[in-house]
Design a protein around this motif. Structure first.
Motif, PDB file in Angstrom:
ATOM      1  N   GLY A   1     -17.902  -0.266 -15.342  1.00 26.36           N
ATOM      2  CA  GLY A   1     -17.458  -1.651 -15.123  1.00 26.36           C
ATOM      3  C   GLY A   1     -16.005  -1.855 -15.516  1.00 26.36           C
ATOM      4  N   ILE A   2     -15.182  -0.870 -15.125  1.00 28.27           N
ATOM      5  CA  ILE A   2     -13.767  -0.897 -15.520  1.00 28.27           C
ATOM      6  C   ILE A   2     -12.971  -1.855 -14.627  1.00 28.27           C
ATOM      7  CG2 ILE A   2     -11.664   0.536 -15.621  1.00 28.27           C
ATOM      8  CD1 ILE A   2     -13.799   1.345 -17.717  1.00 28.27           C
TER       9      ILE A   2
ATOM     10  N   ALA B   1      -4.566   7.841 -14.270  1.00 29.34           N
ATOM     11  CA  ALA B   1      -5.976   8.253 -14.272  1.00 29.34           C
ATOM     12  C   ALA B   1      -6.497   8.318 -15.705  1.00 29.34           C
ATOM     13  CB  ALA B   1      -6.122   9.611 -13.586  1.00 29.34           C
ATOM     14  N   SER B   2      -5.690   8.860 -16.619  1.00 26.95           N
ATOM     15  CA  SER B   2      -6.122   8.925 -18.018  1.00 26.95           C
ATOM     16  C   SER B   2      -6.265   7.538 -18.625  1.00 26.95           C
ATOM     17  CB  SER B   2      -5.117   9.731 -18.849  1.00 26.95           C
ATOM     18  OG  SER B   2      -5.182  11.082 -18.481  1.00 26.95           O
ATOM     19  N   SER B   3      -5.406   6.619 -18.201  1.00 29.58           N
ATOM     20  CA  SER B   3      -5.481   5.255 -18.753  1.00 29.58           C
ATOM     21  C   SER B   3      -6.779   4.576 -18.327  1.00 29.58           C
ATOM     22  CB  SER B   3      -4.258   4.422 -18.345  1.00 29.58           C
ATOM     23  OG  SER B   3      -4.360   3.999 -16.999  1.00 29.58           O
ATOM     24  N   VAL B   4      -7.396   5.066 -17.253  1.00 27.70           N
ATOM     25  CA  VAL B   4      -8.709   4.555 -16.829  1.00 27.70           C
ATOM     26  C   VAL B   4      -9.829   5.345 -17.513  1.00 27.70           C
ATOM     27  CG1 VAL B   4     -10.257   4.324 -14.834  1.00 27.70           C
ATOM     28  CG2 VAL B   4      -7.833   3.691 -14.630  1.00 27.70           C
ATOM     29  N   ASN B   5      -9.666   6.674 -17.499  1.00 27.90           N
ATOM     30  CA  ASN B   5     -10.734   7.530 -18.051  1.00 27.90           C
ATOM     31  C   ASN B   5     -10.918   7.371 -19.558  1.00 27.90           C
ATOM     32  OD1 ASN B   5     -11.373   8.646 -15.582  1.00 27.90           O
ATOM     33  ND2 ASN B   5      -9.837  10.265 -15.763  1.00 27.90           N
ATOM     34  N   CYS B   6      -9.901   6.871 -20.258  1.00 28.22           N
ATOM     35  CA  CYS B   6     -10.001   6.770 -21.720  1.00 28.22           C
ATOM     36  C   CYS B   6     -10.731   5.499 -22.161  1.00 28.22           C
ATOM     37  CB  CYS B   6      -8.611   6.785 -22.352  1.00 28.22           C
ATOM     38  SG  CYS B   6      -7.711   5.243 -22.143  1.00 28.22           S
ATOM     39  N   LEU B   7     -11.128   4.646 -21.187  1.00 27.93           N
ATOM     40  CA  LEU B   7     -11.711   3.350 -21.551  1.00 27.93           C
ATOM     41  C   LEU B   7     -13.209   3.431 -21.810  1.00 27.93           C
ATOM     42  CD1 LEU B   7      -9.901   1.092 -18.930  1.00 27.93           C
ATOM     43  CD2 LEU B   7      -9.439   1.176 -21.394  1.00 27.93           C
ATOM     44  N   ARG B   8     -13.692   2.578 -22.679  1.00 29.41           N
ATOM     45  CA  ARG B   8     -15.134   2.425 -22.857  1.00 29.41           C
ATOM     46  C   ARG B   8     -15.652   1.456 -21.788  1.00 29.41           C
ATOM     47  NH1 ARG B   8     -16.614   0.618 -28.433  1.00 29.41           N
ATOM     48  NH2 ARG B   8     -14.976   2.107 -28.955  1.00 29.41           N
ATOM     49  N   ALA B   9     -16.953   1.259 -21.724  1.00 25.58           N
ATOM     50  CA  ALA B   9     -17.545   0.372 -20.717  1.00 25.58           C
ATOM     51  C   ALA B   9     -16.932  -1.024 -20.805  1.00 25.58           C
ATOM     52  CB  ALA B   9     -19.055   0.301 -20.908  1.00 25.58           C
ATOM     53  N   ARG B  10     -16.626  -1.582 -19.668  1.00 22.21           N
ATOM     54  CA  ARG B  10     -16.029  -2.918 -19.496  1.00 22.21           C
ATOM     55  C   ARG B  10     -14.586  -2.977 -19.983  1.00 22.21           C
ATOM     56  NH1 ARG B  10     -19.311  -6.627 -22.596  1.00 22.21           N
ATOM     57  NH2 ARG B  10     -18.466  -8.343 -21.411  1.00 22.21           N
ATOM     58  N   GLY B  11     -13.982  -1.792 -20.100  1.00 17.43           N
ATOM     59  CA  GLY B  11     -12.579  -1.744 -20.501  1.00 17.43           C
ATOM     60  C   GLY B  11     -11.660  -2.210 -19.376  1.00 17.43           C
ATOM     61  N   VAL B  12     -10.457  -2.605 -19.779  1.00 15.31           N
ATOM     62  CA  VAL B  12      -9.468  -3.077 -18.804  1.00 15.31           C
ATOM     63  C   VAL B  12      -8.195  -2.248 -18.943  1.00 15.31           C
ATOM     64  CG1 VAL B  12      -8.157  -5.057 -17.951  1.00 15.31           C
ATOM     65  CG2 VAL B  12     -10.377  -5.426 -19.060  1.00 15.31           C
ATOM     66  N   SER B  13      -7.669  -1.781 -17.804  1.00 17.38           N
ATOM     67  CA  SER B  13      -6.422  -1.028 -17.819  1.00 17.38           C
ATOM     68  C   SER B  13      -5.348  -1.810 -17.076  1.00 17.38           C
ATOM     69  CB  SER B  13      -6.626   0.334 -17.145  1.00 17.38           C
ATOM     70  OG  SER B  13      -5.414   1.042 -17.169  1.00 17.38           O
ATOM     71  N   ALA B  14      -4.221  -2.042 -17.731  1.00 17.14           N
ATOM     72  CA  ALA B  14      -3.107  -2.755 -17.097  1.00 17.14           C
ATOM     73  C   ALA B  14      -2.073  -1.748 -16.607  1.00 17.14           C
ATOM     74  CB  ALA B  14      -2.477  -3.724 -18.091  1.00 17.14           C
ATOM     75  N   GLN B  15      -1.570  -1.976 -15.405  1.00 16.77           N
ATOM     76  CA  GLN B  15      -0.577  -1.090 -14.777  1.00 16.77           C
ATOM     77  C   GLN B  15       0.709  -1.867 -14.565  1.00 16.77           C
ATOM     78  OE1 GLN B  15      -1.360   2.058 -14.385  1.00 16.77           O
ATOM     79  NE2 GLN B  15      -3.424   1.642 -15.130  1.00 16.77           N
ATOM     80  N   VAL B  16       1.810  -1.378 -15.156  1.00 14.79           N
ATOM     81  CA  VAL B  16       3.048  -2.159 -15.064  1.00 14.79           C
ATOM     82  C   VAL B  16       4.228  -1.401 -14.457  1.00 14.79           C
ATOM     83  CG1 VAL B  16       2.348  -3.487 -17.099  1.00 14.79           C
ATOM     84  CG2 VAL B  16       3.927  -1.561 -17.383  1.00 14.79           C
ATOM     85  N   ALA B  17       4.049  -0.108 -14.149  1.00 18.31           N
ATOM     86  CA  ALA B  17       5.200   0.697 -13.714  1.00 18.31           C
ATOM     87  C   ALA B  17       5.603   0.406 -12.267  1.00 18.31           C
ATOM     88  CB  ALA B  17       4.877   2.178 -13.869  1.00 18.31           C
ATOM     89  N   ALA B  18       6.819   0.793 -11.926  1.00 13.56           N
ATOM     90  CA  ALA B  18       7.308   0.687 -10.547  1.00 13.56           C
ATOM     91  C   ALA B  18       7.666   2.094 -10.067  1.00 13.56           C
ATOM     92  CB  ALA B  18       8.527  -0.232 -10.485  1.00 13.56           C
ATOM     93  N   PRO B  19       6.650   2.929  -9.751  1.00 15.73           N
ATOM     94  CA  PRO B  19       6.932   4.301  -9.311  1.00 15.73           C
ATOM     95  C   PRO B  19       7.492   4.297  -7.887  1.00 15.73           C
ATOM     96  CG  PRO B  19       4.582   3.869  -9.135  1.00 15.73           C
ATOM     97  CD  PRO B  19       5.208   2.628  -9.725  1.00 15.73           C
ATOM     98  N   PRO B  20       7.982   5.454  -7.420  1.00 15.13           N
ATOM     99  CA  PRO B  20       8.533   5.501  -6.058  1.00 15.13           C
ATOM    100  C   PRO B  20       7.550   4.941  -5.033  1.00 15.13           C
ATOM    101  CG  PRO B  20       8.958   7.562  -7.197  1.00 15.13           C
ATOM    102  CD  PRO B  20       8.089   6.737  -8.104  1.00 15.13           C
TER     103      PRO B  20
ATOM    104  N   ALA C   1     -14.656   7.183  -9.043  1.00 16.47           N
ATOM    105  CA  ALA C   1     -15.508   6.028  -8.742  1.00 16.47           C
ATOM    106  C   ALA C   1     -16.609   5.849  -9.780  1.00 16.47           C
ATOM    107  CB  ALA C   1     -16.113   6.181  -7.348  1.00 16.47           C
ATOM    108  N   SER C   2     -17.203   6.977 -10.212  1.00 22.53           N
ATOM    109  CA  SER C   2     -18.332   6.852 -11.144  1.00 22.53           C
ATOM    110  C   SER C   2     -17.874   6.262 -12.480  1.00 22.53           C
ATOM    111  CB  SER C   2     -18.990   8.218 -11.356  1.00 22.53           C
ATOM    112  OG  SER C   2     -18.093   9.080 -12.025  1.00 22.53           O
ATOM    113  N   VAL C   3     -16.600   6.499 -12.809  1.00 21.32           N
ATOM    114  CA  VAL C   3     -16.071   5.919 -14.051  1.00 21.32           C
ATOM    115  C   VAL C   3     -15.810   4.426 -13.851  1.00 21.32           C
ATOM    116  CG1 VAL C   3     -14.105   5.920 -15.647  1.00 21.32           C
ATOM    117  CG2 VAL C   3     -15.041   8.091 -14.826  1.00 21.32           C
ATOM    118  N   VAL C   4     -15.108   4.106 -12.760  1.00 20.02           N
ATOM    119  CA  VAL C   4     -14.728   2.711 -12.532  1.00 20.02           C
ATOM    120  C   VAL C   4     -15.974   1.839 -12.372  1.00 20.02           C
ATOM    121  CG1 VAL C   4     -13.510   1.135 -10.977  1.00 20.02           C
ATOM    122  CG2 VAL C   4     -12.527   3.375 -11.497  1.00 20.02           C
ATOM    123  N   VAL C   5     -16.893   2.290 -11.519  1.00 20.28           N
ATOM    124  CA  VAL C   5     -18.089   1.475 -11.252  1.00 20.28           C
ATOM    125  C   VAL C   5     -19.074   1.565 -12.416  1.00 20.28           C
ATOM    126  CG1 VAL C   5     -20.027   1.102  -9.695  1.00 20.28           C
ATOM    127  CG2 VAL C   5     -17.796   1.776  -8.780  1.00 20.28           C
TER     128      VAL C   5
END
Ligand SMILES: [Zn+2]
Ligand SMILES: [Zn+2]
Length: 377
Positions: free
Chosen positions: A309-310, A274-293, A302-306
């Motif tokens: 434009g994340i 969630a922080s990796s998304v919330n820390c982005l500026r407009a039109r930022g991209v967050s990559a997710q690479v982990a393999a959690p359980p 939603a208001s952040v993502v939409v």
């Protein structure tokens, strides 16, 4: 032939070092005498049962070694390289089918059969490994390299120069490729921009190294282990944020005067994601690479993502084609820009349980097992 392997028997049992039988390479396969193999979190995710796979099994998917024998018709698909021969030094990476639509498209990490080939270790004709006459799960990531010898395929081996230190470059096959590839192939930040990396184990550190190479001017490492943050700073992080991930987004937004351009989460911890998304500026991209359980859910506001434009992008193996990306990483290593010696620690295979403890506790960033002293059993 008789070999020595570290066998995973179940979530709570330590790895067991024992002699096993390995059958000869078939068509499209090679027998590799393993010199070194990195331990990656995916090995432990399988061992601990987060990814359900049948045990007992021989894990290990960052193998490096020397070809001892080739199966019939062994040729490489890399232009200009016609064949693999005994004596060739190779790194082993993940396997792929080469025939599905994603493989045809060059997106090997998204092969339709990725799980079957890599996690379940399916090999046509059955496992090459056995112990006392019963089958032993092998071919993990088309290698099972926590062993003195491994059967790999021409699709997942990459020829390297004989002068390279195999114990240092072994982790290029998965962890380092995942971190560097996520930055260089997926996020592609422009020079002078900012990146935040959540979790600076081997994958996160590799991302930081890649961010430095492509010229990011603000590189923020977030982790709860102070030693890892120290190494991150040494390897190019301009800022290190210690402590709980929940508070880090605001801190990153302030540091970057409006939010990071891109981010990468290697932890799979929902709060960090969630922080990796919330820390982005407009039109930022967050990559997710982990393999959690299995069953882990990520949530983002939603208001952040939409509103901003994340983009949130899952990434397997850094979107890399190992045949192309491993030589590129070796180039960085030779130039001194990928200082693997700063975070690799070697252990003889017999000390695998100590190496796993050191990885789990964060004492060591990238343990690499060495098999040279074992030889043929
Ligand atoms: Zn495929
Ligand atoms: Zn891995």
């Amino acid at each position: 032939m008789k070999i020595i392997a570290a066998i995973a028997n179940g979530p709570r049992d330590p790895f067991e070092i024992a002699p096993c039988e390995l059958s000869a390479p078939r068509g499209g396969e090679v027998l590799v005498r393993v010199h070194a193999c990195g331990i990656c979190h995916t090995d432990l995710a399988v061992k601990y049962g987060h990814i359900p796979v049948q045990m007992p099994k021989v894990l290990g998917h960052e193998g490096a070694g020397v070809i001892e024998q080739v199966g019939p018709g062994v040729t490489s698909f890399r232009p200009g390289v016609t064949s693999f021969r005994p004596g060739d030094h190779v790194l082993m990476s993940f396997g792929s089918c080469g025939e599905c639509s994603n493989c045809s498209d060059g997106a090997l990490g998204y092969c339709d059969h990725f799980r079957t080939i890599n996690l379940f270790g399916n090999r046509s004709g059955g496992s090459a490994l056995s112990r006392g006459g019963s089958d032993l799960g092998g071919h993990f990531f088309a290698q099972s390299a926590f062993a003195s010898h491994a059967i790999a395929t021409t699709r997942n081996i990459v020829k390297v120069d004989a002068d390279l230190p195999l114990d240092l470059v072994a982790p290029l096959g998965c962890g380092i490729q995942t971190g560097m590839g996520s930055v260089m192939n997926v996020l592609r930040p422009r020079a002078g921009t900012s990146i935040a990396v959540f979790g600076v184990g081997a994958v996160g550190l590799s991302a930081i190294i890649a961010a430095r190479i492509v010229g990011c001017s603000t590189i923020i490492a977030v982790d709860v282990v102070p030693e890892r943050l120290r190494v991150a700073r040494e390897l190019g992080a301009t800022h290190a944020i210690s402590g709980r991930a929940e508070n880090s987004a605001a801190e990153i937004t302030e540091l970057t005067q409006g939010g990071a351009h891109v981010s990468l989460d290697t932890t799979g911890v929902p709060a960090a994601v969630a922080s990796s998304v919330n820390c982005l500026r407009a039109r930022g991209v967050s990559a997710q690479v982990a393999a959690p359980p299995r069953g882990t859910m990520y949530a983002a506001e939603a208001s952040v993502v939409v509103g901003r434009g994340i983009s949130i992008r899952g990434v397997v193996e850094g979107d890399a084609n190992p045949q192309l990306f491993i030589p590129r990483m070796i180039g960085f290593f030779r130039e001194g820009r990928l200082p693997l010696d700063k975070f690799v620690k070697t252990y003889p295979l017999a000390r695998i349980n100590e190496a796993v403890d050191d990885l789990d506790s964060g004492r060591v960033v990238k343990p690499v097992l060495t098999m040279v002293e074992i030889g043929s059993a």
